[in-house]
Design an enzyme around this catalytic site. Structure first.
Site, short mmCIF file in Angstrom:
data_model
loop_
_atom_site.label_atom_id
_atom_site.label_comp_id
_atom_site.label_asym_id
_atom_site.label_seq_id
_atom_site.Cartn_x
_atom_site.Cartn_y
_atom_site.Cartn_z
N TYR A 1 -7.49 6.71 3.31
CA TYR A 1 -7.12 5.48 1.99
C TYR A 1 -6.66 4.22 2.78
CZ TYR A 1 -5.49 2.11 -1.02
OH TYR A 1 -5.98 1.33 -1.91
N GLU B 1 0.82 -1.61 -0.06
CA GLU B 1 0.08 0.17 0.26
C GLU B 1 1.14 1.17 0.00
OE1 GLU B 1 -2.81 0.52 -0.68
OE2 GLU B 1 -3.35 -2.51 -0.53
N ASP C 1 -10.10 5.16 -2.92
CA ASP C 1 -9.15 5.41 -3.86
C ASP C 1 -9.65 6.01 -5.14
OD1 ASP C 1 -9.63 2.69 -5.34
OD2 ASP C 1 -7.54 2.67 -6.27
#
Length: 304
Positions: A133, A50, A151
């Site tokens: 996020y 991520e 996102d």
DNA sequence: CACCCGTGGTT
DNA sequence: TAACCAAGGGT
């Protein structure tokens, strides 16, 4: 309460359940086999992915992610190394402050969370480099928790599917969160699957430039299609300039430092950019950010 | 909230 | 080819 396209049409539970099934079934058949999605991938693998995927394409992340997980299989392994090693191993992924923050997050996990990536959204959000996020993504993808994962891909999918616009607003709005929250499956495991599936749909089919609606499992219910796929009308989408900016100079300076195990002389850094004022400002910025360590004698290196 | 922060592939 | 775009975060 100001009526909006998204909120003025309360979704019918039946129709929403059909959306879930269509998108998740599509995901079952079309999901990419990515390392951080495999059954044996832990939360740390998800978290590293991520960070790396923030504004960076999957294709460029793949090899670096593999190197990182092999070298630092657990957060504590990374935390034991100097931050400069994280910056060096970041390579050319871009936005190297992410490397520094991931190192800081690993340190916090080792110190405050017993070496385990936290499960809770709040605890994740408190980590350096983890925003709304990323906290939702790690909790959802790594631990199967129920969160709105918004996102750029998901925002675009909902903009088209629900709002009927070609693109979402420039900045995430409360209306978007409401829409996404209203569509989130009640069941935890289904919600997590839905989050990954909508993101993948945006990445593979409902893309920014050339959506392939012929392959979309929900094209027949897409508000944007039903409206005739109108072109983007709102304010121009923010463009990114790069040539001649401080970012370009910082990138060149850091590239020199990444390439050297030894402290680098000022003269070697001076060679990367002709304009001395901007060059000095860029170097100062890197030092200020903690990406570069100035040493006595006018040399520089990645931070220890 | 607008702006800053890298890099490279695609159109 | 210049512009656009890519799983955002911090200030």
């Amino acid at each position: 309460m100001r009526p909006t396209a998204a909120s003025s049409v309360p979704p019918h539970p039946q129709a929403v359940a059909e959306l879930h099934d269509l998108v998740i079934d599509w995901f079952d058949d079309n999901a990419r086999d990515l390392p951080w999605r495999r059954p044996d991938a832990g939360a740390w693998s998800v978290m590293v992915s991520e960070f790396m995927l923030q504004q960076t394409p999957v294709s460029r992340v793949l090899p670096v992610h593999q190197e990182w997980l092999a070298r630092w299989p657990r957060p504590a392994d990374l935390a034991e190394e100097p931050p400069g090693e994280a910056v060096r191993a970041w390579g050319r992924l871009g936005y190297p402050r992410r490397a520094l923050r991931l190192h800081a997050a690993a340190t916090a996990i080792a110190q405050r969370h017993g070496g385990e990536v936290p499960h809770e959204h709040d605890a994740l959000l408190a980590l350096p480099g983890v925003g709304e996020y990323t906290a939702a993504a790690v909790a959802s993808f790594a631990y199967g928790r129920r969160h709105v994962v918004l996102d750029t891909n998901v925002r675009r999918v909902f903009a088209r599917l629900v709002s009927g616009t070609a693109y979402p607003p420039n900045a995430t709005t409360a209306a978007e969160r409401r829409t996404a929250g209203g569509l989130l499956p009640a069941d935890e495991a289904t919600a997590a699957r839905w989050a990954a599936a909508t993101m993948e749909l945006g990445a593979l089919v409902c893309s920014a430039r050339s959506p392939e609606c012929g392959r979309c499992p929900v094209a027949s219910r897409c508000a944007w299609r039903l409206a005739g796929s109108p072109a983007h009308d709102g304010p121009p989408r923010k463009g990114q300039s790069y040539a001649g900016t401080d970012r370009q100079v910082r990138g060149r300076l850091l590239a020199v430092l990444r390439a050297s195990r030894e402290p680098v002389a000022q003269s070697a850094l001076d060679a990367v950019w002709h304009e001395p004022v901007q060059r000095a400002r860029a170097l100062d910025g890197l030092v200020e950010d903690g990406l570069v360590e100035p040493l006595a004698g006018g040399t520089y290196r990645l931070p220890l």
